[in-house]
Scaffold this motif. Structure first.
Motif, PDB file in Angstrom:
ATOM      1  N   GLY A 149      17.706  -2.144  -8.807  1.00 50.47           N
ATOM      2  CA  GLY A 149      16.807  -3.026  -9.072  1.00 50.47           C
ATOM      3  C   GLY A 149      16.316  -4.027  -7.974  1.00 50.47           C
ATOM      4  N   VAL A 150      16.999  -4.111  -7.105  1.00 48.11           N
ATOM      5  CA  VAL A 150      16.755  -4.996  -5.905  1.00 48.11           C
ATOM      6  C   VAL A 150      15.596  -4.285  -5.321  1.00 48.11           C
ATOM      7  N   PHE A 151      15.522  -3.237  -5.270  1.00 45.79           N
ATOM      8  CA  PHE A 151      14.542  -2.373  -4.260  1.00 45.79           C
ATOM      9  C   PHE A 151      13.376  -1.733  -5.189  1.00 45.79           C
ATOM     10  N   TRP A 152      13.825  -1.440  -6.313  1.00 45.68           N
ATOM     11  CA  TRP A 152      12.642  -0.657  -7.329  1.00 45.68           C
ATOM     12  C   TRP A 152      12.781  -1.657  -8.284  1.00 45.68           C
ATOM     13  N   PRO A 153      11.737  -2.454  -8.863  1.00 43.22           N
ATOM     14  CA  PRO A 153      12.062  -3.422  -9.600  1.00 43.22           C
ATOM     15  C   PRO A 153      11.650  -2.625 -11.160  1.00 43.22           C
ATOM     16  N   ARG A 154      11.906  -3.376 -12.149  1.00 39.21           N
ATOM     17  CA  ARG A 154      11.590  -2.882 -13.434  1.00 39.21           C
ATOM     18  C   ARG A 154      10.082  -2.935 -13.696  1.00 39.21           C
ATOM     19  N   SER A 155       9.208  -3.489 -13.142  1.00 42.59           N
ATOM     20  CA  SER A 155       7.787  -3.779 -13.276  1.00 42.59           C
ATOM     21  C   SER A 155       7.126  -3.825 -12.007  1.00 42.59           C
ATOM     22  N   GLY A 156       5.868  -3.675 -11.822  1.00 42.81           N
ATOM     23  CA  GLY A 156       5.167  -3.981 -10.837  1.00 42.81           C
ATOM     24  C   GLY A 156       5.027  -2.630  -9.782  1.00 42.81           C
ATOM     25  N   VAL A 157       4.201  -2.949  -8.785  1.00 39.16           N
ATOM     26  CA  VAL A 157       4.264  -1.917  -7.810  1.00 39.16           C
ATOM     27  C   VAL A 157       5.079  -1.836  -6.387  1.00 39.16           C
ATOM     28  N   MET A 158       5.371  -3.044  -6.030  1.00 37.51           N
ATOM     29  CA  MET A 158       5.942  -3.099  -4.800  1.00 37.51           C
ATOM     30  C   MET A 158       7.573  -2.675  -5.035  1.00 37.51           C
ATOM     31  N   ARG A 159       7.741  -1.732  -3.632  1.00 38.12           N
ATOM     32  CA  ARG A 159       8.874  -1.058  -3.668  1.00 38.12           C
ATOM     33  C   ARG A 159       9.589  -1.442  -2.155  1.00 38.12           C
ATOM     34  N   LYS A 160      10.657  -2.120  -2.067  1.00 34.56           N
ATOM     35  CA  LYS A 160      11.316  -2.648  -0.901  1.00 34.56           C
ATOM     36  C   LYS A 160      12.296  -1.900  -0.288  1.00 34.56           C
ATOM     37  N   ILE A 207       0.883  -1.115  -0.029  1.00 30.07           N
ATOM     38  CA  ILE A 207       0.013   0.125  -0.051  1.00 30.07           C
ATOM     39  C   ILE A 207       0.788   1.276   0.094  1.00 30.07           C
ATOM     40  N   ARG A 208       2.039   1.327   0.632  1.00 28.58           N
ATOM     41  CA  ARG A 208       2.766   2.434   0.858  1.00 28.58           C
ATOM     42  C   ARG A 208       3.711   2.590  -0.732  1.00 28.58           C
ATOM     43  N   SER A 209       3.999   1.345  -1.301  1.00 30.49           N
ATOM     44  CA  SER A 209       4.257   1.514  -2.409  1.00 30.49           C
ATOM     45  C   SER A 209       3.408   2.222  -3.474  1.00 30.49           C
ATOM     46  N   LEU A 210       2.228   1.626  -3.623  1.00 29.64           N
ATOM     47  CA  LEU A 210       1.249   2.234  -4.322  1.00 29.64           C
ATOM     48  C   LEU A 210       1.159   3.798  -4.165  1.00 29.64           C
ATOM     49  N   VAL A 211       0.932   4.085  -2.877  1.00 27.50           N
ATOM     50  CA  VAL A 211       0.731   5.709  -2.598  1.00 27.50           C
ATOM     51  C   VAL A 211       1.917   6.422  -3.157  1.00 27.50           C
ATOM     52  N   PHE A 212       3.240   5.741  -2.843  1.00 22.81           N
ATOM     53  CA  PHE A 212       4.362   6.568  -3.288  1.00 22.81           C
ATOM     54  C   PHE A 212       4.430   6.597  -4.813  1.00 22.81           C
ATOM     55  N   MET A 213       3.890   5.519  -5.496  1.00 21.52           N
ATOM     56  CA  MET A 213       3.943   5.599  -7.097  1.00 21.52           C
ATOM     57  C   MET A 213       2.836   6.659  -7.640  1.00 21.52           C
ATOM     58  N   ILE A 214       1.780   6.791  -6.959  1.00 23.09           N
ATOM     59  CA  ILE A 214       0.813   7.791  -7.231  1.00 23.09           C
ATOM     60  C   ILE A 214       1.339   9.033  -7.059  1.00 23.09           C
ATOM     61  N   VAL A 215       1.960   9.450  -5.832  1.00 23.96           N
ATOM     62  CA  VAL A 215       2.459  10.748  -5.547  1.00 23.96           C
ATOM     63  C   VAL A 215       3.506  10.954  -6.638  1.00 23.96           C
ATOM     64  N   ILE A 216       4.452  10.169  -6.897  1.00 28.28           N
ATOM     65  CA  ILE A 216       5.686  10.828  -7.631  1.00 28.28           C
ATOM     66  C   ILE A 216       5.335  10.893  -8.984  1.00 28.28           C
ATOM     67  N   TYR A 217       4.265  10.327  -9.470  1.00 27.75           N
ATOM     68  CA  TYR A 217       3.870  10.720 -10.935  1.00 27.75           C
ATOM     69  C   TYR A 217       2.769  11.963 -11.002  1.00 27.75           C
ATOM     70  N   MET A 218       2.108  11.903  -9.872  1.00 31.91           N
ATOM     71  CA  MET A 218       1.387  13.278  -9.785  1.00 31.91           C
ATOM     72  C   MET A 218       2.382  14.355  -9.623  1.00 31.91           C
ATOM     73  N   TRP A 219       3.367  14.198  -8.913  1.00 27.66           N
ATOM     74  CA  TRP A 219       4.502  15.434  -8.765  1.00 27.66           C
ATOM     75  C   TRP A 219       5.231  15.727 -10.216  1.00 27.66           C
ATOM     76  N   MET A 220       5.386  14.671 -10.935  1.00 27.10           N
ATOM     77  CA  MET A 220       6.057  14.819 -12.071  1.00 27.10           C
ATOM     78  C   MET A 220       5.076  15.780 -13.196  1.00 27.10           C
ATOM     79  N   LEU A 221       3.961  15.433 -13.052  1.00 32.23           N
ATOM     80  CA  LEU A 221       2.699  16.186 -13.888  1.00 32.23           C
ATOM     81  C   LEU A 221       2.736  17.556 -13.466  1.00 32.23           C
ATOM     82  N   VAL A 222       2.729  17.791 -12.023  1.00 36.04           N
ATOM     83  CA  VAL A 222       2.457  19.167 -11.457  1.00 36.04           C
ATOM     84  C   VAL A 222       3.804  20.056 -11.736  1.00 36.04           C
ATOM     85  N   LEU A 223       4.838  19.324 -11.548  1.00 36.29           N
ATOM     86  CA  LEU A 223       6.385  20.171 -11.860  1.00 36.29           C
ATOM     87  C   LEU A 223       6.548  20.278 -13.024  1.00 36.29           C
ATOM     88  N   GLY A 224       6.023  19.473 -14.084  1.00 36.67           N
ATOM     89  CA  GLY A 224       6.250  19.532 -15.415  1.00 36.67           C
ATOM     90  C   GLY A 224       5.510  20.715 -15.783  1.00 36.67           C
TER      91      GLY A 224
END
Length: 246
Positions: free
Chosen positions: A187-198, A8-25
C-alpha cells in the motif's frame, strides 16, 4: 515524490491493466466456463503481466519472501491494496479468496472468482455470514488449495490501525489446518484509492505457519502481532514510517 509525469504514467498504467483484464477475461471465458484450470491460467497470466507492467510503467518492483505454502492452508493476509492480492495469487499454486458477495456481479471478476472457488460472504450479516462462510468453505475444500482471508475484513491504508475480526479464527478452528500469516508493504506504492502509483519495492512476506490447535483468543492475538509487526518492518524498510500516520 509525486510528479505530473508519474501521475500520467500511473493513469496510463491503470487504463492498460483494466483493459488487459477485460481482453484476457473475454479471450479465456469459453475455456474458463468449462474448466477451472482455464480460469486459473487466465488469472495467473493477468497477475504476472500486471506485475511486469507495474515495474516497466510505474517503477514498482514486486518481491515475494518467505516459504510459499503449497498444501491446504488458511492464509491470513495483510491487505493494503489490489497489488497484494495479485502478488499473493501469483505466488501460491491454487489460491481462492474469501470475498464480498457484491464482487460476484462484477463483469469478468465475478465469473473468474466463481470458477476459482472463491467464497462470497455477506459482510452486513456478521455472525450469520461467518457461519455460512464456514459451511461454504467446507464444501469448497473438497479440492486442494490455499484459502486467502483478510483478517481485518478490508483494505487498510499503511499505518492505520483496524482491529482483526474473528472470521479467520473460526476458519482456522473449523478446518483444522495451519494458518500462514502474510505481511506486506504494498500500500505504500499502490494505495487503496486514487490514481497515483509510486516507484519502489513492494513486498509480500509469507511468515511461519501457526499450526492447528491454538485457542481462539491466543490465535487472534498471535496472528495480529506477527502480521502487524512484520508489515511495519517492511514499510520501515522502504522508508515509510507507519508510526507517523495519525
Amino acid at each position: 515524490m509525486a510528479t505530473p509525469i508519474q501521475w500520467i504514467r500511473s493513469l496510463v498504467f491503470m487504463i492498460v491493466i483494466y483493459m488487459w483484464m477485460l481482453v484476457l477475461g473475454l479471450v479465456f471465458a469459453p475455456y474458463a466456463m468449462f474448466a477451472k484450470r482455464g480460469a486459473l491460467h487466465a488469472c495467473k497470466t493477468y497477475a504476472r503481466t500486471t506485475m511486469w507492467l507495474a515495474r516497466w510503467m510505474v517503477g514498482i518492483r514486486c518481491e515475494v519472501r518467505g516459504t510459499v505454502p503449497v498444501d491446504e492452508v488458511v492464509i491470513g493476509a495483510k491487505h493494503q491494496s489490489f497489488l497484494d492480492i495479485i502478488m499473493i495469487f501469483s505466488a501460491i499454486p491454487h489460491g481462492k479468496f474469501i470475498m464480498k458477495r457484491e464482487l460476484l456481479w462484477t463483469p469478468v471478476i465475478g465469473l473468474y472468482a466463481s470458477r476459482l472457488g472463491c467464497i462470497p460472504v455477506n459482510r452486513g450479516k456478521k455472525g450469520a455470514a461467518v457461519a455460512k462462510m464456514v459451511q461454504d468453505v467446507a464444501k469448497e475444500f473438497t479440492e486442494p488449495g490455499q484459502l486467502v482471508i483478510y483478517p481485518q475484513g478490508t483494505r487498510v491504508a499503511p499505518g492505520v490501525h483496524k482491529p482483526y475480526k474473528v472470521g479467520t479464527a473460526v476458519l482456522y478452528e473449523g478446518l483444522g489446518i495451519p494458518c500462514v500469516p502474510v505481511a506486506t508493504n504494498a500500500g505504500v506504492f499502490w494505495p487503496r484509492s486514487g490514481v497515483m502509483r509510486k516507484p519502489g519495492l513492494a513486498i509480500v512476506d509469507f511468515l511461519d505457519p501457526i499450526e492447528p490447535g491454538v485457542e481462539r483468543a491466543r490465535f487472534l492475538d498471535r496472528l495480529e502481532d506477527v502480521i502487524e509487526t512484520r508489515s511495519n518492518a517492511l514499510m520501515t524498510e522502504v522508508g515509510f514510517d507507519p508510526d507517523a500516520v495519525h
